[in-house]
Design an enzyme around this catalytic site. Structure first.
Site, PDB file in Angstrom:
ATOM      1  CB  VAL A  76      -0.971  -0.099   1.141  1.00 40.10           C
ATOM      2  CG1 VAL A  76      -1.988   1.347   1.181  1.00 40.10           C
ATOM      3  CG2 VAL A  76      -1.747  -1.208   1.176  1.00 40.10           C
TER       4      VAL A  76
ATOM      5  CB  VAL B  83     -13.862  -0.969   6.116  1.00 39.28           C
ATOM      6  CG1 VAL B  83     -15.048  -1.491   5.915  1.00 39.28           C
ATOM      7  CG2 VAL B  83     -13.219  -0.880   7.537  1.00 39.28           C
TER       8      VAL B  83
ATOM      9  CE  LYS C   3      -7.142  -5.177   6.452  1.00 40.31           C
ATOM     10  NZ  LYS C   3      -7.138  -5.222   5.138  1.00 40.31           N
TER      11      LYS C   3
ATOM     12  CE  LYS D  76     -11.123  -5.628   5.313  1.00 40.59           C
ATOM     13  NZ  LYS D  76     -11.227  -6.742   4.064  1.00 40.59           N
TER      14      LYS D  76
HETATM   15  N1  LIG Z   1      -2.226  -4.950   1.031  1.00 36.45           N
HETATM   16  C1  LIG Z   1      -3.493  -4.647   0.646  1.00 36.45           C
HETATM   17  O1  LIG Z   1      -4.284  -4.979  -0.390  1.00 36.45           O
HETATM   18  C2  LIG Z   1      -4.388  -3.718   2.063  1.00 36.45           C
HETATM   19  C3  LIG Z   1      -5.846  -3.489   1.614  1.00 36.45           C
HETATM   20  C4  LIG Z   1      -6.202  -2.608   2.755  1.00 36.45           C
HETATM   21  C5  LIG Z   1      -5.729  -2.404   3.829  1.00 36.45           C
HETATM   22  N2  LIG Z   1      -4.504  -2.779   4.104  1.00 36.45           N
HETATM   23  C6  LIG Z   1      -3.729  -2.518   5.319  1.00 36.45           C
HETATM   24  O2  LIG Z   1      -2.679  -1.653   5.039  1.00 36.45           O
HETATM   25  C7  LIG Z   1      -1.296  -1.804   5.995  1.00 36.45           C
HETATM   26  C8  LIG Z   1      -0.263  -2.029   4.990  1.00 36.45           C
HETATM   27  O3  LIG Z   1      -0.391  -3.330   4.121  1.00 36.45           O
HETATM   28  P1  LIG Z   1       0.631  -3.793   3.155  1.00 36.45           P
HETATM   29  O4  LIG Z   1      -0.120  -4.851   2.386  1.00 36.45           O
HETATM   30  O5  LIG Z   1       1.067  -2.599   2.159  1.00 36.45           O
HETATM   31  O6  LIG Z   1       1.790  -4.445   4.161  1.00 36.45           O
HETATM   32  P2  LIG Z   1       3.328  -4.649   3.546  1.00 36.45           P
HETATM   33  O7  LIG Z   1       3.581  -4.813   2.170  1.00 36.45           O
HETATM   34  O8  LIG Z   1       3.753  -5.934   4.628  1.00 36.45           O
HETATM   35  O9  LIG Z   1       4.117  -3.410   4.022  1.00 36.45           O
HETATM   36  C9  LIG Z   1       4.467  -3.127   5.280  1.00 36.45           C
HETATM   37  C10 LIG Z   1       5.301  -1.946   5.563  1.00 36.45           C
HETATM   38  O10 LIG Z   1       5.635  -1.552   6.843  1.00 36.45           O
HETATM   39  C11 LIG Z   1       7.081  -1.520   6.938  1.00 36.45           C
HETATM   40  N3  LIG Z   1       7.094  -1.599   8.376  1.00 36.45           N
HETATM   41  C12 LIG Z   1       6.592  -2.719   9.148  1.00 36.45           C
HETATM   42  N4  LIG Z   1       6.854  -2.423  10.487  1.00 36.45           N
HETATM   43  C13 LIG Z   1       7.548  -1.725  10.694  1.00 36.45           C
HETATM   44  C14 LIG Z   1       8.020  -0.838  11.817  1.00 36.45           C
HETATM   45  N5  LIG Z   1       7.871  -1.448  12.986  1.00 36.45           N
HETATM   46  N6  LIG Z   1       8.692   0.372  11.371  1.00 36.45           N
HETATM   47  C15 LIG Z   1       8.926   0.735  10.230  1.00 36.45           C
HETATM   48  N7  LIG Z   1       8.398   0.313   9.163  1.00 36.45           N
HETATM   49  C16 LIG Z   1       7.679  -0.849   9.477  1.00 36.45           C
HETATM   50  C17 LIG Z   1       7.700  -2.534   6.132  1.00 36.45           C
HETATM   51  O11 LIG Z   1       9.057  -2.106   6.003  1.00 36.45           O
HETATM   52  P3  LIG Z   1      10.127  -3.024   5.094  1.00 36.45           P
HETATM   53  O12 LIG Z   1       9.489  -2.659   3.398  1.00 36.45           O
HETATM   54  O13 LIG Z   1      11.297  -2.654   5.324  1.00 36.45           O
HETATM   55  O14 LIG Z   1       9.613  -4.537   5.397  1.00 36.45           O
HETATM   56  C18 LIG Z   1       6.858  -2.367   4.841  1.00 36.45           C
HETATM   57  O15 LIG Z   1       7.214  -1.137   3.846  1.00 36.45           O
HETATM   58  C19 LIG Z   1      -1.964  -2.931   6.611  1.00 36.45           C
HETATM   59  O16 LIG Z   1      -2.641  -2.418   8.113  1.00 36.45           O
HETATM   60  C20 LIG Z   1      -2.869  -3.767   5.879  1.00 36.45           C
HETATM   61  O17 LIG Z   1      -4.285  -4.195   6.637  1.00 36.45           O
HETATM   62  C21 LIG Z   1      -3.841  -3.567   2.963  1.00 36.45           C
END
Ligand SMILES: NC(=O)c1ccc[n+]([C@@H]2O[C@H](COP(=O)([O-])OP(=O)(O)OC[C@H]3O[C@@H](n4cnc5c(N)ncnc54)[C@H](OP(=O)(O)O)[C@@H]3O)[C@@H](O)[C@H]2O)c1
Length: 300
Positions: free
Chosen positions: A18, A135, A108, A208
């Site tokens: 994201v 959501v 969420k 959600k």
């Molecule tokens: N993916 C979807 O389709 C989607 C849809 C709606 C909502 N969401 C929500 O959006 C959020 C992010 O999802 P995502 O899919 O983008 O996750 P992701 O691809 O796993 O990315 C997480 C990011 O956060 C960084 N991170 C994790 N812990 C950290 C910390 N302690 N300090 C600093 N940076 C940290 C990671 O760093 P690194 O890159 O260095 O590992 C990574 O860049 C979640 O809450 C998820 O539920 C996701």
């Protein structure tokens, strides 16, 4: 771009699936966003875990592993939290409010567990928390529940709020596939994670459902209040029998007022008549159906 516009500095925590898109959109749509919001949004710092990862198209100088330095930086106005998980996201957001910054989050799981604490701390500091895309696949449902329908009396909200499980159930319904082979296909297409538990066991939908129920009924609902059953027990035979009866199985998040004015919030596979508006929502699409006293039935 109008050079007299105020600049708002944005600090982002997380730059994964994201976050990297948000960074791209902030950059590519800078002029449009400034024209519409009345302020320039400047991405000033990004916290990640691993600073050595290659991240295309984003200025490497913006990255830090010190997320606290971003929420404590007085020059930053807005925090966008896209790291996910409970900690340190919760503590960082609370700290941001104390430092008089507004927060946007997609988290969420965090909202479903600690929403009340986050809303209260935001309010106590004169700030706000925005989470429209957290959501139901970014369907704009939060604002209608939070403000547009606030004068109405919502009786029930039913939603398909998890694209992965809706994709799997659609394949089972339309091709006769087993759960296992439909899941495999969803994984191959990138709809399902390698570990699909959060989706197929209904945890994601339950988070959600808690957020939606809290907004619809102006009360506090956490994920622990949500009764939850996923779709792993659904067989191709169940789907076939449902079909022969003019029904379809959908994983629904349901929040409703009971006759004794309690609130029931649950996620479970549900038999719907094939004529119901939610029955026609196929593949990875989401939809939310609201029944309100004055507005009647609304489908988002
Ligand atoms: N993916 C979807 O389709 C989607 C849809 C709606 C909502 N969401 C929500 O959006 C959020 C992010 O999802 P995502 O899919 O983008 O996750 P992701 O691809 O796993 O990315 C997480 C990011 O956060 C960084 N991170 C994790 N812990 C950290 C910390 N302690 N300090 C600093 N940076 C940290 C990671 O760093 P690194 O890159 O260095 O590992 C990574 O860049 C979640 O809450 C998820 O539920 C996701």
């Amino acid at each position: 771009m109008n050079s007299h516009l105020k600049t708002l500095k944005v600090g982002m925590i997380g730059c994964g699936v994201v976050g990297s898109e948000v960074a791209r959109l902030l950059e590519e749509n800078a002029e449009d966003l400034a024209a519409r919001s009345g302020a320039k949004l400047e991405l000033a710092a990004i916290a990640v875990r691993d600073i050595s990862k290659k991240r295309e198209g984003i200025n490497p100088a913006l990255f830090t592993t010190d997320a606290e330095s971003i929420v404590n930086d007085p020059s930053i106005d807005i925090i966008i939290e896209l790291a996910g998980g409970i900690e340190p996201a919760r503590s960082l957001i609370l700290q941001a409010f104390k430092n008089k910054k507004s927060v946007v989050t997609a988290n969420k799981a965090l909202l479903a567990k600690h929403g009340a604490e986050l809303y209260e701390t935001a309010g106590a500091n004169g700030e706000d928390i925005y989470y429209e895309a957290a959501v139901a696949g970014a369907i704009p449902i939060i604002r209608p529940l939070r403000s547009s329908l606030v004068g109405d009396h919502i009786e029930k909200v039913m939603g398909i709020v998890n694209g992965t499980t809706n994709y799997i159930l659609t394949k089972m319904d339309e091709t006769g596939a087993s759960f296992a082979s439909a899941l495999k296909e969803a994984q191959a297409l990138g709809y399902a994670e390698a570990d699909p538990t959060a989706d197929v066991e209904g945890f994601d939908a339950a988070a959600k459902a808690a957020i939606i129920a809290g907004l619809a009924f102006h009360t506090r609902v956490t994920d622990a209040d949500v009764s939850r059953e996923g779709i792993t027990g659904i067989t191709d035979k169940d789907v076939e029998v449902a079909k022969s009866l003019g029904l379809i199985i959908k994983l629904l998040a349901i929040a409703e007022l009971t006759p004794d004015d309690a609130i029931s919030v649950r996620v479970h596979p549900t038999l719907l008549p094939r004529t119901h508006p939610l029955a026609s929502v196929r593949e990875a699409f989401n939809a939310v159906f609201v029944e309100a006293e004055a507005a009647g039935s609304l489908m988002f």
